[in-house]
Design a protein around this motif. Structure first.
Motif, PDB file in Angstrom:
ATOM      1  N   THR A 108       1.017  -1.067   0.402  1.00 28.46           N
ATOM      2  CA  THR A 108      -0.095  -0.152  -0.209  1.00 28.46           C
ATOM      3  C   THR A 108       0.567   1.119   0.055  1.00 28.46           C
ATOM      4  O   THR A 108       0.631   2.286  -0.707  1.00 28.46           O
ATOM      5  N   ASP A 109       2.100   1.279   0.652  1.00 23.91           N
ATOM      6  CA  ASP A 109       3.035   2.176   1.023  1.00 23.91           C
ATOM      7  C   ASP A 109       3.294   2.563  -0.255  1.00 23.91           C
ATOM      8  O   ASP A 109       3.452   3.956  -1.037  1.00 23.91           O
ATOM      9  N   GLN A 129      -9.026  -3.780   0.496  1.00 25.40           N
ATOM     10  CA  GLN A 129      -8.801  -2.590   1.602  1.00 25.40           C
ATOM     11  C   GLN A 129      -9.288  -1.114   0.501  1.00 25.40           C
ATOM     12  O   GLN A 129      -9.562  -1.402  -0.898  1.00 25.40           O
ATOM     13  N   THR A 165      -5.939   4.211   5.392  1.00 22.87           N
ATOM     14  CA  THR A 165      -6.347   3.025   6.017  1.00 22.87           C
ATOM     15  C   THR A 165      -7.590   3.108   6.507  1.00 22.87           C
ATOM     16  O   THR A 165      -7.801   2.673   7.574  1.00 22.87           O
ATOM     17  N   THR A 203      -9.690  -3.095   6.049  1.00 20.57           N
ATOM     18  CA  THR A 203      -8.977  -4.551   5.628  1.00 20.57           C
ATOM     19  C   THR A 203      -9.603  -5.764   5.418  1.00 20.57           C
ATOM     20  O   THR A 203     -10.314  -5.980   7.009  1.00 20.57           O
ATOM     21  N   THR A 245      -0.784  -5.330  -6.678  1.00 17.05           N
ATOM     22  CA  THR A 245      -2.126  -4.724  -6.102  1.00 17.05           C
ATOM     23  C   THR A 245      -2.614  -4.878  -7.727  1.00 17.05           C
ATOM     24  O   THR A 245      -2.851  -4.020  -8.505  1.00 17.05           O
ATOM     25  N   MET A 294      -9.184   3.065   1.049  1.00 16.13           N
ATOM     26  CA  MET A 294      -8.291   4.288   1.536  1.00 16.13           C
ATOM     27  C   MET A 294      -9.066   5.246   1.795  1.00 16.13           C
ATOM     28  O   MET A 294      -9.294   5.887   0.243  1.00 16.13           O
ATOM     29  N   HIS A 325      -5.018  -6.539  -3.486  1.00 11.94           N
ATOM     30  CA  HIS A 325      -3.693  -7.342  -2.683  1.00 11.94           C
ATOM     31  C   HIS A 325      -3.789  -8.409  -2.961  1.00 11.94           C
ATOM     32  O   HIS A 325      -4.601  -9.461  -2.250  1.00 11.94           O
TER      33      HIS A 325
END
Length: 485
Positions: A367-368, A439, A389, A392, A410, A441, A424
């Motif tokens: 994610t980062d 997820q 986030t 999840t 992803t 966000m 993911h």
């Protein structure tokens, strides 16, 4: 100028082999010429060792490994190369002769570099017809891990070719340092030589053994040198008053008889035997390849720790990984390959498998990497914006063990000006699906503590990535609740 895609190595020893490994891992084709009968075996062992190291170090998708070819002549090795790296013995006459041959057979626009650790570029290029495309590119062992490369041109080296070399070496994850004046030993080796001379005297005079000298470095100043060097550390030692205060306080010690830098011990048989025997005692429990691997693992640990701080060699590593991720995702209508690696020992639980918390950790890194890809960098954080986030759903589907490789992909399922909905997958190196994480966000104004539309430039990049994913099928498991079949 032609992009550098094919490199030649002349001399495939420790340094030449290290260069070959770094080039190959960066996706470049490499041709090596070395008359040693065991050259190809040694090269392939080096590439295997380097591949092991990069799998542990690099947390981004690597390009396909380049093709390695061992040539039967120097002419064959260099004739199609875009860059030639000479790594022959450190003898001026030998290098002059080899560089003249390289110059004669290489393409007109090929860059020619030497790995010399101290010979002057103007002198060793004296027999070349086109010295304007020659320079020293002095690396540090192991070349495939340590990022520093000193670039030093001769009297006739063109500024354009120095610039080409700087861009190329930076592109393969190195830190090019331009040595602006020709000087014996360049910068780094002059510093190393000073320490080496003093260390030899300490052993020669019975003050310390080789192991004790190494301990004085690795448990003390060497730890600081890894990220701040010498001057920045001394600045801190001066307190709030800084370097001026430090120099006023400690400058007078430079006149004390603390060093024998201008007085070198003779390399008598007795001294050589003493140093060699103590060195054997120090490292006797390790065979050569095992000691190389231990060195690599220690360097990987330091560099990955520095990457978290985005400092020193860690900043170079982080920049290289970002470039690899960008190349791996540009224009691909496939799930993004943003994070990969191998399972370290500290991730293993009492069952002998990776602990369940580490699955989420890997997805967090992915994610980062996605956020970095769309421009949510330090500058955006300083403005007070980030993605949080808010939900999840994680599924654990299979196991992975110590040292096994993995890759996280992803897929962008949907997005609007405030939200990103992603899926993911965590895949084993053998292709098995290990886990998934869905997820949601939300873009947040951290000062106002509420959701907000993302910046236009962020949305533009996100739109481009999402466009490539619209044709992808909905992932199996997307939208599931806990326990739902």
């Amino acid at each position: 100028m032609t992009a550098i895609r094919h490199c030649a190595i002349i001399g495939g020893g420790v340094i030449g082999g290290g260069w070959a490994a770094r080039f190959l891992l960066a996706g470049l084709d490499v041709t090596v010429f070395d008359p040693h009968p065991e050259a190809e075996r040694r090269l392939r062992e080096m590439v295997k060792l380097a591949g092991r190291a990069w799998a542990k170090l690099i947390a981004a998708p690597l390009p396909p490994l380049g093709h390695l070819h061992v040539a039967v002549s120097l002419e064959e090795a260099v004739r199609d190369a875009d860059l030639i790296q000479e790594s022959a013995p450190e003898v001026e006459a030998i290098k002059q002769k080899i560089l003249a041959e390289i110059d004669r057979f290489a393409k007109p626009d090929a860059l020619i570099c030497s790995s010399t650790s101290g010979l002057l570029p103007t002198q060793i290029s004296a027999m070349m017809a086109r010295p304007e495309r020659f320079m020293v590119a002095h690396p540090f062992n192991p070349v495939y891990l340590l990022p520093l490369v000193e670039l030093c041109g001769g009297e006739k080296t063109s500024a354009d070719n120095i610039a080409r070399a700087k861009a190329f070496f930076a592109d393969i994850g190195m830190h090019p340092l331009h040595v602006r004046k020709e000087i014996d030993g360049f910068i780094a080796d002059r510093l190393l030589e000073a320490l080496w001379r003093e260390a030899l005297w300490l052993v020669h005079d019975g003050v310390a053994t080789v192991a004790e000298v190494d301990d004085a470095i690795r448990f003390g100043a060497g730890m600081r040198w890894a990220f701040m060097g010498t001057f920045q550390i001394y600045r801190l030692a001066g307190g709030e008053a800084g370097m001026r205060h430090f120099m006023a306080q400690f400058g007078p010690t430079l006149k004390l008889p603390w060093t024998k830098l201008m007085d070198v011990p003779d390399f008598t048989d007795a001294l050589v035997d003493l140093v060699a025997e103590q060195s054997d005692d120090q490292s006797g429990q390790w065979d050569f390849r095992a000691l190389e691997a231990k060195r690599d693992d220690c360097l990987i640990g330091i560099m990955r720790s520095l990457k978290v701080q985005d400092f020193g060699a860690g900043a170079t590593l982080a920049g290289f990984e970002k470039a690899l991720r960008d190349r791996a995702t540009d224009g691909d209508a496939e799930p993004l390959r943003l994070y990969e690696g191998q399972v370290p020992a500290e991730w293993i639980d009492y069952n002998g498998h990776m602990n369940e918390s580490r699955y989420l950790e890997i997805f967090g890194y992915a994610t980062d990497a996605l956020l970095a890809r769309i421009g949510m960098d330090d500058a955006m954080l300083e403005k007070g914006f980030s993605y949080y986030t808010v939900e999840t759903h994680l599924r654990h589907l299979d196991e992975i063990k110590l040292g096994e490789s993995y890759v996280a992909t992803t897929q962008i399922l949907a997005h609007d000006e405030k939200r990103i909905h992603i899926f993911h997958r965590l895949l084993h190196g053998d292709g098995r699906l290990l886990a998934t994480a869905e997820q949601m966000m939300l873009c947040v104004d951290m000062k106002a503590h509420r959701a907000t539309p993302a910046a236009p430039e962020t949305l533009s990049v996100l739109q481009g990535l999402a466009a490539g994913h619209r044709a992808l099928p909905m992932p199996d498991g997307a939208g599931r609740s806990i326990g739902q079949r």
